[in-house]
Scaffold this motif. Sequence first.
Motif, mmCIF file in Angstrom:
data_model
loop_
_atom_site.group_PDB
_atom_site.id
_atom_site.type_symbol
_atom_site.label_atom_id
_atom_site.label_comp_id
_atom_site.label_asym_id
_atom_site.label_seq_id
_atom_site.Cartn_x
_atom_site.Cartn_y
_atom_site.Cartn_z
ATOM 1 N N GLU A 146 -3.343 19.377 70.460
ATOM 2 C CA GLU A 146 -2.931 20.463 70.738
ATOM 3 C C GLU A 146 -1.561 21.517 69.740
ATOM 4 O O GLU A 146 -1.095 20.589 69.441
ATOM 5 N N ILE A 147 -2.159 22.911 69.411
ATOM 6 C CA ILE A 147 -1.768 23.509 68.676
ATOM 7 C C ILE A 147 -1.056 25.400 69.888
ATOM 8 O O ILE A 147 -1.577 25.351 69.981
ATOM 9 N N GLY A 148 0.729 24.775 69.748
ATOM 10 C CA GLY A 148 1.415 25.590 70.710
ATOM 11 C C GLY A 148 0.945 24.753 72.037
ATOM 12 O O GLY A 148 1.207 25.484 73.434
ATOM 13 N N CYS A 149 2.159 24.045 72.006
ATOM 14 C CA CYS A 149 2.231 23.017 73.176
ATOM 15 C C CYS A 149 3.173 23.866 74.472
ATOM 16 O O CYS A 149 3.082 23.736 75.662
ATOM 17 N N GLY A 150 4.263 24.278 73.395
ATOM 18 C CA GLY A 150 4.974 25.441 74.168
ATOM 19 C C GLY A 150 5.573 24.622 75.432
ATOM 20 O O GLY A 150 6.386 23.667 74.923
ATOM 21 N N ILE A 151 5.935 24.833 76.318
ATOM 22 C CA ILE A 151 6.821 23.520 77.282
ATOM 23 C C ILE A 151 6.146 22.421 77.454
ATOM 24 O O ILE A 151 6.287 21.434 78.334
ATOM 25 N N GLY A 152 4.916 22.233 77.828
ATOM 26 C CA GLY A 152 4.052 20.968 78.222
ATOM 27 C C GLY A 152 3.645 21.283 79.401
ATOM 28 O O GLY A 152 2.552 19.834 80.036
ATOM 29 N N GLY A 153 3.061 22.089 80.046
ATOM 30 C CA GLY A 153 2.347 22.531 81.009
ATOM 31 C C GLY A 153 0.897 22.274 80.956
ATOM 32 O O GLY A 153 0.016 20.814 80.981
ATOM 33 N N GLN A 154 0.321 22.477 79.359
ATOM 34 C CA GLN A 154 -0.997 21.848 79.462
ATOM 35 C C GLN A 154 -1.628 20.847 79.000
ATOM 36 O O GLN A 154 -1.975 19.442 78.760
ATOM 37 N N THR A 155 -0.272 20.427 77.689
ATOM 38 C CA THR A 155 0.384 18.769 77.200
ATOM 39 C C THR A 155 0.220 17.797 78.051
ATOM 40 O O THR A 155 -0.435 17.384 77.683
ATOM 41 N N ILE A 156 0.658 17.966 79.782
ATOM 42 C CA ILE A 156 0.569 17.177 80.327
ATOM 43 C C ILE A 156 -0.497 16.840 81.331
ATOM 44 O O ILE A 156 -0.772 15.684 81.386
ATOM 45 N N ALA A 157 -1.615 17.170 81.530
ATOM 46 C CA ALA A 157 -2.425 17.915 81.854
ATOM 47 C C ALA A 157 -4.018 17.200 80.437
ATOM 48 O O ALA A 157 -4.782 16.601 81.167
ATOM 49 N N PHE A 158 -3.301 17.349 79.934
ATOM 50 C CA PHE A 158 -4.153 16.479 78.312
ATOM 51 C C PHE A 158 -3.697 14.772 78.267
ATOM 52 O O PHE A 158 -4.896 14.003 77.846
ATOM 53 N N ALA A 159 -3.034 15.145 77.980
ATOM 54 C CA ALA A 159 -2.206 13.445 78.164
ATOM 55 C C ALA A 159 -3.239 12.694 79.179
ATOM 56 O O ALA A 159 -3.048 11.695 79.290
ATOM 57 N N ARG A 160 -3.397 13.453 80.618
ATOM 58 C CA ARG A 160 -4.100 12.370 81.850
ATOM 59 C C ARG A 160 -5.515 12.275 81.642
ATOM 60 O O ARG A 160 -6.257 11.467 82.580
ATOM 61 N N HIS A 161 -6.014 13.199 80.294
ATOM 62 C CA HIS A 161 -7.405 12.819 80.532
ATOM 63 C C HIS A 161 -7.659 12.540 78.982
ATOM 64 O O HIS A 161 -9.172 12.259 78.662
ATOM 65 N N CYS A 162 -7.253 12.357 78.099
ATOM 66 C CA CYS A 162 -7.271 12.181 77.145
ATOM 67 C C CYS A 162 -6.443 11.086 76.223
ATOM 68 O O CYS A 162 -5.344 10.685 77.153
ATOM 69 N N LYS A 163 -7.378 9.506 75.539
ATOM 70 C CA LYS A 163 -6.550 8.734 75.229
ATOM 71 C C LYS A 163 -5.103 8.917 74.501
ATOM 72 O O LYS A 163 -4.508 8.369 74.328
ATOM 73 N N LYS A 164 -5.078 9.933 73.056
ATOM 74 C CA LYS A 164 -3.793 10.669 72.571
ATOM 75 C C LYS A 164 -4.049 11.694 72.554
ATOM 76 O O LYS A 164 -5.096 12.875 72.063
ATOM 77 N N VAL A 165 -3.166 12.482 72.828
ATOM 78 C CA VAL A 165 -2.787 14.125 72.718
ATOM 79 C C VAL A 165 -1.706 13.559 71.516
ATOM 80 O O VAL A 165 -0.522 13.588 70.797
ATOM 81 N N ILE A 166 -1.663 15.221 70.520
ATOM 82 C CA ILE A 166 -1.141 15.484 69.263
ATOM 83 C C ILE A 166 -1.110 16.998 69.532
ATOM 84 O O ILE A 166 -1.377 17.174 69.197
ATOM 85 N N ALA A 167 0.309 17.132 69.859
ATOM 86 C CA ALA A 167 0.775 18.331 70.275
ATOM 87 C C ALA A 167 2.252 18.948 69.347
ATOM 88 O O ALA A 167 3.307 18.633 68.921
ATOM 89 N N VAL A 168 2.253 19.982 68.826
ATOM 90 C CA VAL A 168 3.243 20.788 67.857
ATOM 91 C C VAL A 168 3.637 22.008 68.822
ATOM 92 O O VAL A 168 2.227 22.812 69.034
ATOM 93 N N ASP A 169 4.699 22.282 68.024
ATOM 94 C CA ASP A 169 4.615 23.758 68.267
ATOM 95 C C ASP A 169 5.923 24.436 67.353
ATOM 96 O O ASP A 169 6.433 22.863 66.526
ATOM 97 N N ILE A 170 6.023 25.425 66.920
ATOM 98 C CA ILE A 170 6.345 25.526 65.825
ATOM 99 C C ILE A 170 7.863 26.375 65.491
ATOM 100 O O ILE A 170 8.999 26.418 65.107
ATOM 101 N N ASP A 171 8.660 26.346 67.756
ATOM 102 C CA ASP A 171 9.340 26.643 67.811
ATOM 103 C C ASP A 171 10.010 24.273 68.528
ATOM 104 O O ASP A 171 9.109 24.545 69.989
ATOM 105 N N PRO A 172 10.755 24.514 67.774
ATOM 106 C CA PRO A 172 11.693 23.202 68.484
ATOM 107 C C PRO A 172 12.279 23.221 69.567
ATOM 108 O O PRO A 172 12.591 21.961 70.723
ATOM 109 N N LYS A 173 13.067 24.050 69.756
ATOM 110 C CA LYS A 173 13.306 24.090 71.532
ATOM 111 C C LYS A 173 11.977 24.192 72.928
ATOM 112 O O LYS A 173 12.345 23.316 73.614
ATOM 113 N N MET A 174 10.837 24.509 72.498
ATOM 114 C CA MET A 174 9.520 23.736 73.250
ATOM 115 C C MET A 174 9.310 22.600 72.747
ATOM 116 O O MET A 174 8.819 22.363 73.711
#
Length: 337
Positions: free
Chosen positions: A38-66
């Motif tokens: 996942e490119i551009g994960c932001g605060i993780g709303g979509q990331t959380i859903a992906f994590a529940r449906h995929c064995k592994k998620v690699i999440a990246v964002d250019i903003d360390p705060k996000m």
Amino acid sequence: MKKFSRRMVGEEVGGRFATPENVAEYRARRLSCRVLLEIGCGIGGQTIAFARHCKKVIAVDIDPKMVRFAKLNCKRRGIKNVEFFVADGTDEEFVNRVMHRNRIGIEYVFCDPSRPPSEDERSVSSMSPSPQEILSAYHWVKGIAIEAPPQLTPERIPFECEKEYISLDGQLNRLTLYFGEVVMCESSGVMINDEVKRVEGSPTDPDSWNYVDTLEKFAYEPDPAVVQSRLLPPKFSIYRIDRKRILITSPHPLESPYFKNSYEVVDFVRGSEMNELIRKVNEILIKEGAGKAVLRGNVNQKDYWNIRNRIEHGLKNGETFHVFIKGDSAIVMRVLD
């Protein structure tokens, strides 16, 4: 509109652009796989859903705060199958690193590019990274999904891909472009309410739709995901309210998954000026025993509540009506179940 069932860390900073929970869940089911980037994960709303449906998620964002917010949100929900990176997801060094470590494993890439908060007209060219950069960097994966501005209609998207428009509770919410093996059709419309409805096919030119000048006894407001995806069936008779709004009209009741609101047309009135129009509408609503009137159409936002309060003056407990303003006229309609 409440986006999350539980409060998200960083919601006050990144919540405006975060994917609503129901939309994130739908897309995660569609992109379910073994390993997803996942490119551009932001605060993780979509990331959380992906994590529940995929064995592994690699999440990246250019903003360390996000990335920090996304990590905390995953941790609070007991999610442990996400690996986070602070990086530009299309940077050659990062792509080589993730390709070297995960080339065999990564199946799908999802990207939510950054966009200006507002533009005179939304465009693919303002997305960063651009779809071309994403497709070039990850040409070796099985499928790619890219979020784009939903204001873009199919004819304005210069790629061979599936264009999926999503509405949430009757409001246009997201556009996702699918490439590779995740493509299911040319254009699709997804309507998320208490349930999920989906239509798909080839888009048609709105200039070829069956427009009529007369509003029949029944009118239906098509879901914006169906309108934007250009998937309205040619059999429908379409009555135009203004540049943005159309109604399907028929002398007989219709049922269709394409509709978000159904109406019985009560009256069509004209007024030489707004005060006269308001008075006539108010008289009709009182006569029909209305309890509430929702004002629709091209109404200046600063005037909305003044006009609505006046057309609702004297109403008591009763049914809900919608009033569509069309130039110097108004259409009064009873909302049907």
